[in-house]
Motif scaffolding. Structure first.
Motif, PDB file in Angstrom:
ATOM      1  N   VAL A  98       0.773  -1.224  -0.117  1.00 39.52           N
ATOM      2  CA  VAL A  98       0.046   0.129   0.062  1.00 39.52           C
ATOM      3  C   VAL A  98       0.774   1.354  -0.047  1.00 39.52           C
ATOM      4  N   SER A  99       2.184   1.267  -0.124  1.00 37.79           N
ATOM      5  CA  SER A  99       3.050   2.136  -0.128  1.00 37.79           C
ATOM      6  C   SER A  99       3.862   2.220  -1.800  1.00 37.79           C
ATOM      7  N   ARG A 100       2.913   2.225  -2.655  1.00 35.51           N
ATOM      8  CA  ARG A 100       3.612   2.377  -3.724  1.00 35.51           C
ATOM      9  C   ARG A 100       3.523   3.603  -4.605  1.00 35.51           C
ATOM     10  N   GLY A 101       4.425   3.890  -5.488  1.00 31.77           N
ATOM     11  CA  GLY A 101       4.364   5.243  -6.165  1.00 31.77           C
ATOM     12  C   GLY A 101       3.358   5.216  -7.425  1.00 31.77           C
ATOM     13  N   PRO A 102       3.436   6.038  -8.236  1.00 36.43           N
ATOM     14  CA  PRO A 102       2.644   6.103  -9.485  1.00 36.43           C
ATOM     15  C   PRO A 102       2.745   4.579 -10.028  1.00 36.43           C
TER      16      PRO A 102
END
Length: 151
Positions: A98-102
């Motif tokens: 849940v801590s992903r970039g674009p």
């Protein structure tokens, strides 16, 4: 790497010693993550390129440290409860996903660290140098004490 993880797991159920090297020489220091946003050593700059999230770096094992950090520096230690530290490698709460970039392609470390803090943790464990060195990043001010005897 397996040995590092096995050693880490045995600590996380109790008190965990953390080790910090500094050029300061005092009986104790208060390490404030906010301070290190602008006052950090050259070897920390690459870590802060990955994330600007305020944190203090600790080693978990004195047999596995970085020479450029420990050489000529004063050793300090703090002991914290293992349940205050989130294990990023095991990722039991799936915070990395849940801590992903674009486009979900790269890990956003600023978001990951914030998610860890939001879950009630004060620090996070991971490894560097190809899994050879265990580190904890600590997100709150913490008092450390000068190590004056052989560990």
């Amino acid at each position: 790497m397996r040995t590092i993880l096995e050693n880490w797991r045995k600590y996380t159920s109790g008190e965990v010693p953390l080790y910090h090297f500094s050029t300061a020489d005092a009986r104790s220091l208060i390490l404030d993550p906010e301070y290190f946003l602008t006052k950090r050593n050259m070897y920390s700059r690459n870590d802060f390129k990955v994330s600007a999230y305020p944190r203090v770096f600790f080693y978990t094992d004195l047999d596995n440290t970085e020479e450029q950090v420990s050489s000529g520096a004063t050793l300090y230690s703090a002991t914290v409860s293992g349940d205050q530290i989130y294990d990023i490698l095991e990722d039991p709460e799936d915070l990395r996903s849940v801590s992903r970039g674009p486009y979900g392609l790269a890990l956003n470390y600023d978001e990951l660290f914030q998610n860890i803090v939001d879950q009630g943790y004060n620090g996070a464990y991971y490894t560097i140098s190809g899994g050879k060195i265990g580190v904890v990043v600590w997100f709150e001010p913490i008092e450390v004490f000068k190590v004056t005897e052989e560990i």
